[in-house]
Write a protein that holds these residues in place. Sequence first.
Motif, PDB file in Angstrom:
ATOM      1  N   ASP A 206       1.232  -0.820  -0.442  1.00 34.30           N
ATOM      2  CA  ASP A 206      -0.006   0.153   0.431  1.00 34.30           C
ATOM      3  C   ASP A 206       0.927   1.394  -0.183  1.00 34.30           C
ATOM      4  N   SER A 207       0.448   2.012  -1.277  1.00 35.95           N
ATOM      5  CA  SER A 207       1.781   3.478  -1.662  1.00 35.95           C
ATOM      6  C   SER A 207       1.491   4.687  -0.153  1.00 35.95           C
ATOM      7  N   PHE A 208       0.646   4.270   0.412  1.00 39.74           N
ATOM      8  CA  PHE A 208       0.328   5.297   1.419  1.00 39.74           C
ATOM      9  C   PHE A 208       0.958   5.151   2.407  1.00 39.74           C
ATOM     10  N   GLN A 209       0.506   3.598   2.751  1.00 37.90           N
ATOM     11  CA  GLN A 209       1.067   3.299   4.098  1.00 37.90           C
ATOM     12  C   GLN A 209       2.835   3.156   4.453  1.00 37.90           C
ATOM     13  N   SER A 210       3.025   2.214   3.110  1.00 41.04           N
ATOM     14  CA  SER A 210       4.563   2.575   3.204  1.00 41.04           C
ATOM     15  C   SER A 210       4.957   3.957   3.099  1.00 41.04           C
ATOM     16  N   MET A 211       4.528   4.812   2.441  1.00 42.25           N
ATOM     17  CA  MET A 211       5.590   6.194   2.745  1.00 42.25           C
ATOM     18  C   MET A 211       5.428   6.935   4.218  1.00 42.25           C
ATOM     19  N   TYR A 212       4.008   6.092   4.562  1.00 37.89           N
ATOM     20  CA  TYR A 212       3.969   6.972   6.040  1.00 37.89           C
ATOM     21  C   TYR A 212       4.432   6.582   6.427  1.00 37.89           C
ATOM     22  N   SER A 213       4.665   5.208   6.918  1.00 39.84           N
ATOM     23  CA  SER A 213       5.613   4.801   8.006  1.00 39.84           C
ATOM     24  C   SER A 213       7.033   5.629   7.384  1.00 39.84           C
ATOM     25  N   GLN A 214       7.408   4.964   5.807  1.00 41.14           N
ATOM     26  CA  GLN A 214       9.150   5.310   5.989  1.00 41.14           C
ATOM     27  C   GLN A 214       9.774   6.953   6.606  1.00 41.14           C
ATOM     28  N   MET A 215       8.240   7.569   6.066  1.00 35.97           N
ATOM     29  CA  MET A 215       8.339   9.077   5.878  1.00 35.97           C
ATOM     30  C   MET A 215       8.936   9.455   8.178  1.00 35.97           C
ATOM     31  N   LEU A 216       7.348   8.801   8.654  1.00 37.04           N
ATOM     32  CA  LEU A 216       7.926   8.947  10.175  1.00 37.04           C
ATOM     33  C   LEU A 216       8.936   8.336  10.642  1.00 37.04           C
ATOM     34  N   CYS A 217       9.251   7.122  10.521  1.00 41.41           N
ATOM     35  CA  CYS A 217      10.548   6.813  10.987  1.00 41.41           C
ATOM     36  C   CYS A 217      12.486   7.707  10.758  1.00 41.41           C
ATOM     37  N   GLY A 218      11.966   8.183   9.372  1.00 42.17           N
ATOM     38  CA  GLY A 218      13.042   9.026   9.206  1.00 42.17           C
ATOM     39  C   GLY A 218      13.057  10.530  10.009  1.00 42.17           C
ATOM     40  N   LEU A 219      11.985  10.836  10.192  1.00 42.34           N
ATOM     41  CA  LEU A 219      11.912  11.887  10.844  1.00 42.34           C
ATOM     42  C   LEU A 219      12.098  12.019  12.751  1.00 42.34           C
ATOM     43  N   TYR A 220      11.522  10.861  12.676  1.00 40.51           N
ATOM     44  CA  TYR A 220      11.716   9.795  14.155  1.00 40.51           C
ATOM     45  C   TYR A 220      12.846   9.934  14.088  1.00 40.51           C
ATOM     46  N   ALA A 221      14.331   9.627  13.085  1.00 43.73           N
ATOM     47  CA  ALA A 221      15.436   9.639  13.476  1.00 43.73           C
ATOM     48  C   ALA A 221      16.035  10.003  12.750  1.00 43.73           C
ATOM     49  N   ARG A 222      15.340  11.471  12.763  1.00 43.25           N
ATOM     50  CA  ARG A 222      15.988  12.510  11.796  1.00 43.25           C
ATOM     51  C   ARG A 222      17.637  13.397  12.634  1.00 43.25           C
ATOM     52  N   LEU A 223      17.456  13.276  13.730  1.00 43.38           N
ATOM     53  CA  LEU A 223      19.042  13.899  14.111  1.00 43.38           C
ATOM     54  C   LEU A 223      20.742  12.868  14.148  1.00 43.38           C
ATOM     55  N   ASP A 224      19.749  11.109  13.046  1.00 43.20           N
ATOM     56  CA  ASP A 224      20.829  10.314  12.384  1.00 43.20           C
ATOM     57  C   ASP A 224      20.957  10.324  10.993  1.00 43.20           C
ATOM     58  N   VAL A 225      19.837  11.175  10.937  1.00 44.31           N
ATOM     59  CA  VAL A 225      19.381  11.463   8.932  1.00 44.31           C
ATOM     60  C   VAL A 225      21.074  11.766   8.035  1.00 44.31           C
ATOM     61  N   LEU A 226      21.936  11.458   7.613  1.00 44.36           N
ATOM     62  CA  LEU A 226      23.143  11.935   7.462  1.00 44.36           C
ATOM     63  C   LEU A 226      22.519  12.173   6.085  1.00 44.36           C
ATOM     64  N   ARG A 227      21.551  11.830   4.967  1.00 45.62           N
ATOM     65  CA  ARG A 227      21.291  11.676   3.428  1.00 45.62           C
ATOM     66  C   ARG A 227      20.216  11.427   3.261  1.00 45.62           C
ATOM     67  N   VAL A 228      19.275  12.261   2.460  1.00 45.40           N
ATOM     68  CA  VAL A 228      18.229  11.696   1.564  1.00 45.40           C
ATOM     69  C   VAL A 228      18.168  11.492   0.483  1.00 45.40           C
ATOM     70  N   GLY A 229      17.491  10.666  -0.283  1.00 49.12           N
ATOM     71  CA  GLY A 229      16.679   9.987  -1.425  1.00 49.12           C
ATOM     72  C   GLY A 229      15.856   9.258  -1.335  1.00 49.12           C
ATOM     73  N   ALA A 230      16.001   9.032  -2.902  1.00 44.49           N
ATOM     74  CA  ALA A 230      15.087   7.903  -3.612  1.00 44.49           C
ATOM     75  C   ALA A 230      15.464   7.072  -5.261  1.00 44.49           C
ATOM     76  N   VAL A 231      15.414   6.328  -5.399  1.00 44.32           N
ATOM     77  CA  VAL A 231      15.828   5.378  -6.381  1.00 44.32           C
ATOM     78  C   VAL A 231      15.756   6.411  -7.622  1.00 44.32           C
ATOM     79  N   PHE A 232      14.528   7.076  -7.867  1.00 45.70           N
ATOM     80  CA  PHE A 232      14.028   8.323  -9.403  1.00 45.70           C
ATOM     81  C   PHE A 232      13.772   9.359  -8.115  1.00 45.70           C
ATOM     82  N   ALA A 233      14.770  10.496  -8.911  1.00 45.26           N
ATOM     83  CA  ALA A 233      13.848  11.634  -8.212  1.00 45.26           C
ATOM     84  C   ALA A 233      12.447  12.393  -8.202  1.00 45.26           C
ATOM     85  N   SER A 234      11.235  11.167  -9.170  1.00 42.72           N
ATOM     86  CA  SER A 234      10.078  11.491  -8.386  1.00 42.72           C
ATOM     87  C   SER A 234       9.990  10.861  -7.837  1.00 42.72           C
TER      88      SER A 234
END
Length: 288
Positions: A206-234
Motif C-alpha cells: 500500500d503506497s500510502f502506508q509505506s510512504m507514511y511509515s518510512q517518512m515517520l521513521c525518518g523524521l523520528y530518527a532525524r538527528l541520525d539522518v545523514l542523507r536523503v534520497g530515492a531511486v528515482f528523483a520523482s
Amino acid sequence: MAVQSSLRSTTPLGPAACEQHAKKLAFIEEMTAEADSVQERVLREILARNAETEYLRRFGLSGAVDRETFKQKLPLVTYEDLQPDIQRIANGDRSPILSAHPISEFLTSSGTSAGERKLMPTIREELDRRELLYSLLMPVMSLYVPGLDKGKGLYFLFVKSESKTPGGLTARPVLTSYYKSDHFRSRPFDAYNVYTSPIAAILCADSFQSMYSQMLCGLYARLDVLRVGAVFASGLLRAIRFLQLHWESLARDIETGTLTDRVADPSVRDSLAGVLSPRPRAGQVHRG
C-alpha cells in the motif's frame, strides 16, 4: 599507523574509505581498463553456456563462441521479435528456449514507452549480479563524500504490484524483485547502508502506508539522518509533497509515540512498535 594505511588503500580511482571499498574500486578498474577484452570473454561465456538453446540453434550458433561469428549470424532484434518466445515461456514452456538455465521470474518494464509492460525473462543468478552492481555505489560515492558511514540514510524505497503469468512465474519490476529477495532482506550489516526504514515498511504494497511509515521513521530518527534520497528523483519529489500534506499527522505521532490508524498493515505496525515512543515538544509534559 600500518592498520590505518591499510584501511585507506589507494586504488587507481583514488583513496578508498576502507579495505572493502578498495576491493570494489579495484574490481571497477579491472573491468574497465580492458573493457573490450572483458566484453569478449563474457560473450564467449554466455554463448558457451547457452549453446544448446533453441534461439542460438535457430541461427546456427550452437557451439560457436567467437565474436565475429556471433555478429555475422545473430541479427539485431526488437522486443516484438522475441515476444513469441517470451510468451511461450510465460505460458509454461520450460524447455531451453532463450536460456540454458531455468527462468526464475519475469522482470517488467515500467510501461511508460508503449503503454504496456514488457516481460523480460531472468534467471536466479542474475540477483547476484544485481547485488554486485548495487555494492559498487558507496565505494564510488565515498571517494567524493567522506563520512557516509557515520549516520543513516532516509531512502524512500517501494515495491510495486506483481502478477503471475499463465505458466505460474512471477512478473514484477526489477526493484520489487530485489527488495523481496533474500539478497536485500537478509543482507549483512553495512555501516554505509543503514536505512531508517524498516523492511516491513519498504515491502508494504500500500503506497500510502509505506510512504507514511518510512517518512515517520525518518523524521523520528532525524538527528541520525545523514542523507536523503530515492531511486528515482520523482520518488523524492513525491515524498516532499507527502510531507507537505501530512506533516500534522506525522508530528502528532512523533509527539505521542503512536501510529495513525491509517497505517493498518500488521507487519508495519509491529516493526514500528519498538521504534516509537512519545517525544513531547520542548516545554510540554506528556501525560498518559
